[in-house]
Design a protein around this motif. Structure first.
Motif: not given
Length: 88
Positions: A14-27
Protein backbone atom coordinates in the motif's frame (compact mmCIF):
# COMPACT_ATOMS: atom_id res chain seq x y z
CA UNK A 1 17.65 -4.60 -3.36
CA UNK A 2 21.22 -5.89 -3.05
CA UNK A 3 22.60 -6.72 0.43
CA UNK A 4 25.70 -8.51 1.76
CA UNK A 5 23.76 -11.78 1.79
CA UNK A 6 22.46 -11.43 -1.77
CA UNK A 7 19.39 -9.85 -3.30
CA UNK A 8 16.23 -9.06 -1.32
CA UNK A 9 12.89 -8.81 -3.06
CA UNK A 10 10.47 -6.30 -1.57
CA UNK A 11 6.77 -6.03 -2.22
CA UNK A 12 4.76 -2.81 -1.83
CA UNK A 13 1.30 -3.56 -0.44
CA UNK A 14 0.00 0.00 0.00
CA UNK A 15 0.99 3.60 -0.50
CA UNK A 16 0.08 6.68 1.48
CA UNK A 17 0.12 10.20 0.14
CA UNK A 18 2.77 12.55 1.47
CA UNK A 19 1.89 15.48 3.70
CA UNK A 20 2.15 19.09 2.59
CA UNK A 21 3.35 20.21 6.03
CA UNK A 22 7.05 19.80 6.74
CA UNK A 23 7.85 17.91 9.92
CA UNK A 24 10.47 20.50 10.86
CA UNK A 25 9.14 24.05 10.83
CA UNK A 26 12.18 26.28 11.35
CA UNK A 27 10.34 29.45 12.41
CA UNK A 28 8.36 27.62 15.10
CA UNK A 29 11.55 26.09 16.47
CA UNK A 30 13.24 29.52 16.60
CA UNK A 31 10.24 30.99 18.40
CA UNK A 32 10.24 28.25 21.04
CA UNK A 33 13.99 28.57 21.61
CA UNK A 34 13.65 32.34 21.97
CA UNK A 35 10.83 31.96 24.50
CA UNK A 36 12.91 29.49 26.51
CA UNK A 37 16.05 31.65 26.52
CA UNK A 38 14.44 35.07 27.06
CA UNK A 39 13.99 34.98 30.87
CA UNK A 40 17.59 33.81 31.44
CA UNK A 41 19.04 36.35 29.01
CA UNK A 42 16.99 39.14 30.59
CA UNK A 43 18.10 38.18 34.10
CA UNK A 44 21.75 37.98 32.99
CA UNK A 45 21.48 41.43 31.40
CA UNK A 46 19.91 42.97 34.50
CA UNK A 47 22.47 41.28 36.76
CA UNK A 48 25.25 42.77 34.63
CA UNK A 49 23.71 46.22 35.03
CA UNK A 50 23.47 45.73 38.78
CA UNK A 51 27.07 44.56 39.03
CA UNK A 52 28.47 47.36 36.84
CA UNK A 53 26.36 50.18 38.23
CA UNK A 54 26.97 52.12 41.40
CA UNK A 55 24.15 51.77 43.90
CA UNK A 56 24.35 53.45 47.28
CA UNK A 57 21.80 52.08 49.70
CA UNK A 58 20.81 54.09 52.76
CA UNK A 59 21.76 52.24 55.93
CA UNK A 60 18.18 52.11 57.25
CA UNK A 61 17.04 50.32 54.03
CA UNK A 62 20.09 48.07 53.53
CA UNK A 63 18.64 44.98 55.25
CA UNK A 64 15.44 45.06 53.18
CA UNK A 65 16.82 46.18 49.81
CA UNK A 66 20.23 44.52 49.45
CA UNK A 67 18.93 40.93 49.01
CA UNK A 68 16.51 42.10 46.31
CA UNK A 69 19.27 43.71 44.24
CA UNK A 70 21.42 40.54 44.19
CA UNK A 71 24.53 42.67 43.75
CA UNK A 72 27.73 40.68 43.37
CA UNK A 73 30.51 42.47 45.22
CA UNK A 74 33.31 43.72 42.94
CA UNK A 75 36.78 42.21 43.07
CA UNK A 76 39.13 43.50 45.77
CA UNK A 77 41.22 45.47 43.27
CA UNK A 78 38.12 47.35 42.06
CA UNK A 79 37.15 48.27 45.62
CA UNK A 80 40.62 49.58 46.39
CA UNK A 81 40.75 51.63 43.17
CA UNK A 82 37.30 53.07 43.87
CA UNK A 83 38.28 54.15 47.39
CA UNK A 84 41.49 55.72 46.11
CA UNK A 85 39.54 57.73 43.54
CA UNK A 86 37.17 58.99 46.23
CA UNK A 87 39.96 59.93 48.61
CA UNK A 88 42.29 61.43 45.99
Amino acid sequence: MKTDEGYQILRVDARTAGSNTPTFIENNVREVITRERSPKAREDYLQGLRNDGYVKIAENYRVAVEPLLKIVPPARSHQTAFKERQEG
